[in-house]
Design a protein around this motif. Structure first.
Motif, PDB file in Angstrom:
ATOM      1  N   LEU A   1      -3.257   1.324  -3.386  1.00 39.50           N
ATOM      2  CA  LEU A   1      -1.951   0.770  -3.041  1.00 39.50           C
ATOM      3  C   LEU A   1      -1.893  -0.713  -3.380  1.00 39.50           C
ATOM      4  N   ALA A   2      -0.732  -1.163  -3.824  1.00 36.96           N
ATOM      5  CA  ALA A   2      -0.475  -2.584  -4.043  1.00 36.96           C
ATOM      6  C   ALA A   2       0.839  -2.916  -3.355  1.00 36.96           C
ATOM      7  N   GLY A   3       0.921  -4.085  -2.759  1.00 42.61           N
ATOM      8  CA  GLY A   3       2.152  -4.416  -2.057  1.00 42.61           C
ATOM      9  C   GLY A   3       2.265  -5.867  -1.687  1.00 42.61           C
ATOM     10  N   VAL A   4       3.465  -6.230  -1.302  1.00 47.03           N
ATOM     11  CA  VAL A   4       3.780  -7.589  -0.833  1.00 47.03           C
ATOM     12  C   VAL A   4       4.171  -7.482   0.636  1.00 47.03           C
ATOM     13  N   ASP A   5       5.399  -7.062   0.892  1.00 41.62           N
ATOM     14  CA  ASP A   5       5.926  -7.025   2.258  1.00 41.62           C
ATOM     15  C   ASP A   5       5.163  -6.060   3.164  1.00 41.62           C
ATOM     16  N   ALA A   6       4.891  -4.852   2.672  1.00 46.08           N
ATOM     17  CA  ALA A   6       4.247  -3.853   3.526  1.00 46.08           C
ATOM     18  C   ALA A   6       2.879  -4.311   3.989  1.00 46.08           C
TER      19      ALA A   6
END
Length: 213
Positions: free
Chosen positions: A199-204
């Motif tokens: 997984l890659a993310g900013v907000d989460a």
């Protein structure tokens, strides 16, 4: 590893499960979770980095900020202490100066991977991707495909690619593929069996692992 609970535990477990399932197409041991920083959306990246589990990765995107090296060095100290890897967005010179673990390239610069690989054979090199098919430049370890689901930020105007796009990209490139965009507790379960390597993310990720108000 720190004791994870709640949303952080759910995301980390989902990321680790994807990484294990994708191991046959991941010749290098890749981090299951990539936390992408953003000057606007992640105003306190250091505090989130301090709470990431061992084995995760921070992708620091300074976007030419005057304090990029200062923040990058702080992140290097934190990530080293925690057993977390650190990639620098695009700026290979900064990555070398602060002894980062590699570079994340925007899609437009993905062709630089081969030269960076020759210069730094041990680096972890990833690149953004927004199309589900087509060959990938030489030298890359993984691609970060987005947006998989309806996303925020600069990807909010782009149509969601859907889980099937991950399958197509893994097939056409032979590279491990991270899922980015619109990830959350209500969507990560849909990635099971997709072939995503993590997984890659900013907000989460910031919401799950960052400091609570």
């Amino acid at each position: 590893m720190m004791d994870l609970s709640g949303d952080a535990r759910t995301l980390w477990d989902a990321a680790v499960a994807l990484a294990r399932a994708a191991a046959p197409v991941s010749p290098r041991r890749l981090p299951p979770l990539l936390f992408f920083t953003d000057p606007v959306r992640t105003p306190e990246p250091l505090r989130t980095a301090e709470r990431l589990p061992e084995g995760a990765c921070v992708v620091y995107r300074g976007f030419g900020r005057e304090d990029a090296e200062v923040v990058g060095r702080h992140l290097r100290r934190i990530t080293t202490d925690r057993g977390v890897r650190l990639l620098i967005g695009l700026d290979a010179d900064l990555a070398e100066r602060i002894e980062a673990d590699g570079v994340h390239l925007p899609e437009r610069a993905a062709g630089q991977a081969a030269a960076l690989r020759a210069r730094n054979p041990d680096w972890l090199l990833t690149a953004a991707r927004h199309l589900p098919e087509g060959a990938a430049p030489d030298g890359l370890d993984a691609l970060v495909l987005s947006p998989i689901f309806k996303a925020g930020g600069t990807s909010s105007v782009k149509p969601a690619l859907g889980v099937e796009a991950i399958v197509a990209l893994v097939r056409s490139t032979g590279l491990p593929v991270y899922a980015l965009g619109g990830l959350g507790l209500e969507t990560v379960g849909r990635l099971a069996g997709s072939g995503a390597c993590g997984l890659a993310g900013v907000d989460a990720i910031q919401q799950a692992f960052g400091p609570k108000p």
